[in-house]
Every structure is written in C-alpha cells, then in structure tokens.
Scaffold this motif. Sequence first.
Motif, PDB file in Angstrom:
ATOM      1  N   SER A 147     -70.262 -54.976  10.200  1.00  0.00           N
ATOM      2  CA  SER A 147     -70.925 -55.964   8.885  1.00  0.00           C
ATOM      3  C   SER A 147     -70.803 -55.611   8.293  1.00  0.00           C
ATOM      4  O   SER A 147     -68.892 -55.210   8.411  1.00  0.00           O
ATOM      5  CB  SER A 147     -72.590 -54.745   9.068  1.00  0.00           C
ATOM      6  OG  SER A 147     -72.424 -53.537   8.083  1.00  0.00           O
ATOM      7  N   ILE A 148     -70.311 -56.428   6.994  1.00  0.00           N
ATOM      8  CA  ILE A 148     -69.689 -56.437   6.154  1.00  0.00           C
ATOM      9  C   ILE A 148     -69.510 -55.476   4.930  1.00  0.00           C
ATOM     10  O   ILE A 148     -68.466 -55.230   4.983  1.00  0.00           O
ATOM     11  CB  ILE A 148     -70.149 -57.837   4.593  1.00  0.00           C
ATOM     12  CG1 ILE A 148     -70.302 -59.037   5.893  1.00  0.00           C
ATOM     13  CG2 ILE A 148     -69.827 -57.932   3.618  1.00  0.00           C
ATOM     14  CD1 ILE A 148     -70.918 -60.258   5.190  1.00  0.00           C
ATOM     15  N   ALA A 149     -70.513 -54.697   5.267  1.00  0.00           N
ATOM     16  CA  ALA A 149     -70.616 -53.312   4.813  1.00  0.00           C
ATOM     17  C   ALA A 149     -69.519 -52.700   5.342  1.00  0.00           C
ATOM     18  O   ALA A 149     -68.797 -51.594   4.567  1.00  0.00           O
ATOM     19  CB  ALA A 149     -71.963 -52.749   4.567  1.00  0.00           C
ATOM     20  N   VAL A 150     -69.799 -52.116   6.471  1.00  0.00           N
ATOM     21  CA  VAL A 150     -68.563 -51.569   7.589  1.00  0.00           C
ATOM     22  C   VAL A 150     -67.441 -52.109   6.805  1.00  0.00           C
ATOM     23  O   VAL A 150     -66.437 -51.186   6.590  1.00  0.00           O
ATOM     24  CB  VAL A 150     -69.407 -51.297   8.684  1.00  0.00           C
ATOM     25  CG1 VAL A 150     -67.907 -50.752   9.670  1.00  0.00           C
ATOM     26  CG2 VAL A 150     -70.188 -51.259   9.056  1.00  0.00           C
ATOM     27  N   LEU A 169     -62.214 -68.360  15.385  1.00  0.00           N
ATOM     28  CA  LEU A 169     -62.015 -66.522  16.071  1.00  0.00           C
ATOM     29  C   LEU A 169     -63.345 -65.975  15.772  1.00  0.00           C
ATOM     30  O   LEU A 169     -63.932 -65.592  16.979  1.00  0.00           O
ATOM     31  CB  LEU A 169     -60.854 -65.894  14.978  1.00  0.00           C
ATOM     32  CG  LEU A 169     -59.897 -66.102  14.800  1.00  0.00           C
ATOM     33  CD1 LEU A 169     -58.265 -65.698  14.490  1.00  0.00           C
ATOM     34  CD2 LEU A 169     -59.341 -66.760  16.707  1.00  0.00           C
ATOM     35  N   ILE A 170     -64.208 -66.339  14.978  1.00  0.00           N
ATOM     36  CA  ILE A 170     -65.818 -65.110  14.671  1.00  0.00           C
ATOM     37  C   ILE A 170     -66.148 -67.318  14.462  1.00  0.00           C
ATOM     38  O   ILE A 170     -66.198 -68.231  14.407  1.00  0.00           O
ATOM     39  CB  ILE A 170     -65.925 -64.748  13.913  1.00  0.00           C
ATOM     40  CG1 ILE A 170     -65.524 -65.915  12.253  1.00  0.00           C
ATOM     41  CG2 ILE A 170     -64.441 -63.736  14.645  1.00  0.00           C
ATOM     42  CD1 ILE A 170     -65.738 -64.015  11.206  1.00  0.00           C
ATOM     43  N   GLN A 171     -67.777 -66.383  15.064  1.00  0.00           N
ATOM     44  CA  GLN A 171     -69.208 -67.694  14.890  1.00  0.00           C
ATOM     45  C   GLN A 171     -69.884 -66.657  13.999  1.00  0.00           C
ATOM     46  O   GLN A 171     -70.371 -65.298  14.705  1.00  0.00           O
ATOM     47  CB  GLN A 171     -69.278 -68.148  16.339  1.00  0.00           C
ATOM     48  CG  GLN A 171     -68.733 -69.281  16.659  1.00  0.00           C
ATOM     49  CD  GLN A 171     -69.016 -69.542  17.818  1.00  0.00           C
ATOM     50  OE1 GLN A 171     -69.601 -68.773  18.381  1.00  0.00           O
ATOM     51  NE2 GLN A 171     -68.555 -70.461  18.339  1.00  0.00           N
ATOM     52  N   SER A 172     -70.847 -67.078  13.333  1.00  0.00           N
ATOM     53  CA  SER A 172     -71.363 -67.041  12.827  1.00  0.00           C
ATOM     54  C   SER A 172     -72.468 -67.650  12.180  1.00  0.00           C
ATOM     55  O   SER A 172     -72.654 -68.420  12.161  1.00  0.00           O
ATOM     56  CB  SER A 172     -71.420 -66.023  11.520  1.00  0.00           C
ATOM     57  OG  SER A 172     -69.635 -65.326  11.067  1.00  0.00           O
ATOM     58  N   ARG A 173     -73.831 -66.793  12.238  1.00  0.00           N
ATOM     59  CA  ARG A 173     -75.089 -67.695  12.207  1.00  0.00           C
ATOM     60  C   ARG A 173     -75.816 -66.876  10.598  1.00  0.00           C
ATOM     61  O   ARG A 173     -75.603 -65.820  10.701  1.00  0.00           O
ATOM     62  CB  ARG A 173     -76.344 -68.301  12.900  1.00  0.00           C
ATOM     63  CG  ARG A 173     -75.609 -68.622  13.969  1.00  0.00           C
ATOM     64  CD  ARG A 173     -75.922 -70.563  13.142  1.00  0.00           C
ATOM     65  NE  ARG A 173     -75.288 -71.135  14.363  1.00  0.00           N
ATOM     66  CZ  ARG A 173     -74.301 -72.218  13.692  1.00  0.00           C
ATOM     67  NH1 ARG A 173     -73.721 -72.057  12.444  1.00  0.00           N
ATOM     68  NH2 ARG A 173     -74.263 -72.720  14.743  1.00  0.00           N
ATOM     69  N   GLN A 174     -76.124 -67.089   9.523  1.00  0.00           N
ATOM     70  CA  GLN A 174     -76.749 -66.538   8.681  1.00  0.00           C
ATOM     71  C   GLN A 174     -78.347 -65.514   8.700  1.00  0.00           C
ATOM     72  O   GLN A 174     -78.916 -66.221   9.999  1.00  0.00           O
ATOM     73  CB  GLN A 174     -77.843 -67.049   7.196  1.00  0.00           C
ATOM     74  CG  GLN A 174     -78.344 -66.922   6.692  1.00  0.00           C
ATOM     75  CD  GLN A 174     -78.292 -67.630   5.467  1.00  0.00           C
ATOM     76  OE1 GLN A 174     -78.655 -68.602   5.349  1.00  0.00           O
ATOM     77  NE2 GLN A 174     -79.039 -66.804   4.274  1.00  0.00           N
ATOM     78  N   GLY A 175     -78.276 -64.088   8.543  1.00  0.00           N
ATOM     79  CA  GLY A 175     -79.194 -63.276   9.102  1.00  0.00           C
ATOM     80  C   GLY A 175     -79.234 -62.191  10.536  1.00  0.00           C
ATOM     81  O   GLY A 175     -79.139 -62.018  10.901  1.00  0.00           O
ATOM     82  N   GLU A 190     -79.604 -74.544   7.073  1.00  0.00           N
ATOM     83  CA  GLU A 190     -80.115 -73.987   5.798  1.00  0.00           C
ATOM     84  C   GLU A 190     -81.054 -74.822   5.242  1.00  0.00           C
ATOM     85  O   GLU A 190     -82.407 -74.147   4.792  1.00  0.00           O
ATOM     86  CB  GLU A 190     -78.511 -74.418   4.613  1.00  0.00           C
ATOM     87  CG  GLU A 190     -78.797 -73.332   2.995  1.00  0.00           C
ATOM     88  CD  GLU A 190     -78.670 -72.170   3.169  1.00  0.00           C
ATOM     89  OE1 GLU A 190     -79.826 -71.545   2.558  1.00  0.00           O
ATOM     90  OE2 GLU A 190     -78.614 -71.122   3.634  1.00  0.00           O
ATOM     91  N   ARG A 191     -81.386 -75.718   5.672  1.00  0.00           N
ATOM     92  CA  ARG A 191     -82.428 -77.021   5.283  1.00  0.00           C
ATOM     93  C   ARG A 191     -83.720 -76.521   5.850  1.00  0.00           C
ATOM     94  O   ARG A 191     -84.738 -76.260   5.137  1.00  0.00           O
ATOM     95  CB  ARG A 191     -82.120 -78.478   4.976  1.00  0.00           C
ATOM     96  CG  ARG A 191     -81.845 -79.085   3.761  1.00  0.00           C
ATOM     97  CD  ARG A 191     -81.364 -80.478   4.226  1.00  0.00           C
ATOM     98  NE  ARG A 191     -79.933 -80.608   4.922  1.00  0.00           N
ATOM     99  CZ  ARG A 191     -79.911 -81.725   5.584  1.00  0.00           C
ATOM    100  NH1 ARG A 191     -80.606 -82.503   6.096  1.00  0.00           N
ATOM    101  NH2 ARG A 191     -78.129 -81.909   6.611  1.00  0.00           N
ATOM    102  N   THR A 192     -83.748 -76.056   6.854  1.00  0.00           N
ATOM    103  CA  THR A 192     -85.099 -76.013   8.062  1.00  0.00           C
ATOM    104  C   THR A 192     -85.557 -74.198   7.544  1.00  0.00           C
ATOM    105  O   THR A 192     -86.335 -73.809   7.849  1.00  0.00           O
ATOM    106  CB  THR A 192     -84.338 -76.063   9.545  1.00  0.00           C
ATOM    107  OG1 THR A 192     -83.433 -74.888   9.361  1.00  0.00           O
ATOM    108  CG2 THR A 192     -84.087 -77.534   9.871  1.00  0.00           C
ATOM    109  N   ARG A 193     -84.821 -73.561   7.472  1.00  0.00           N
ATOM    110  CA  ARG A 193     -84.052 -72.294   6.691  1.00  0.00           C
ATOM    111  C   ARG A 193     -85.658 -71.888   5.680  1.00  0.00           C
ATOM    112  O   ARG A 193     -86.489 -70.982   5.532  1.00  0.00           O
ATOM    113  CB  ARG A 193     -83.319 -71.387   6.674  1.00  0.00           C
ATOM    114  CG  ARG A 193     -83.368 -69.926   6.188  1.00  0.00           C
ATOM    115  CD  ARG A 193     -82.255 -68.887   6.146  1.00  0.00           C
ATOM    116  NE  ARG A 193     -81.649 -69.211   7.293  1.00  0.00           N
ATOM    117  CZ  ARG A 193     -81.153 -68.867   8.459  1.00  0.00           C
ATOM    118  NH1 ARG A 193     -82.355 -67.825   9.095  1.00  0.00           N
ATOM    119  NH2 ARG A 193     -80.051 -68.887   9.801  1.00  0.00           N
TER     120      ARG A 193
END
Length: 134
Positions: free
Chosen positions: A45-48, A72-78, A129-132
């Motif tokens: 996690s970002i905190a770690v 190198l990495i893939q991210s999705r919000q949440g 983001e729009r659908t969220r």
Amino acid sequence: MTAGYPADMGEHGRADRRKIYVRIADELRKDIETERLAVGETLPSIAVLSARFDAAKATVERALTVLREEGLIQSRQGSPSIIAAKPEHAEAGDAPEEPSQEFALLWGQLQEIREHLRRQNLRLDELDERTRDR
C-alpha cells in the motif's frame, strides 16, 4: 550524507541529486527486476511504501505514476496496484546505435503501439472515474 538516508549517495560517492520520487521509482523498479516484487503480486500500500521510503504519500503516488506509465504496474482506484511486467533492460526509447532498417521500422511501430496503449489507459481511467460518480 544526510542521516537516515543512505540512498543519498550515488554510486561514485557523490550526493544523489535525483528527485525523491525518481529514487523511489528506481528502487521499486529494482525490486520488480530482481523479483522481490513478482509479476502478478500486489504492490504494498501507499502507506507502507511511504513508511519504507520515509516519504510523503503524494511523493510515493508520483513514483507509482512513473511505474504505471512504464507499464510495470497496473492500478484501479479502490484496488491495490498489481505488478504487471518486469522492466526491460534497455530504457524505453533507447534504440541500438546503428539499427537495421527492419529493426528501425519495428521500433517505430512499437513506440506507436505503446503511445496508443497509454492513451487507451488514460481513457479507461477517465471512463472509470465518470461511471464511479453515478
């Protein structure tokens, strides 16, 4: 050398003048390359990561953006970020000194494909983001 920051010294004993987010991205890239962080695993996690590098969360997020743009990495919000690929040995954009005509053509096509994928990822993130919000 600043106390508590051994990474501040470069390989030749000079102060490391790279921005902190660049150093963090480099360290994480090395972790991926050496499989300390393996493809398919979740990134801490970002905190770690903030605690590990003694850096602000925004700085870590900026480093992760660099790795995301490199594929190198893939991210999705949440959701946690996932290690998507190992770094290539040559830097993106670096071509051999005297490439063959076939290599130059393929290299150009690869760069176009990478740019297309980058734009598609941005569009997917915007759509997500729009659908969220609904």
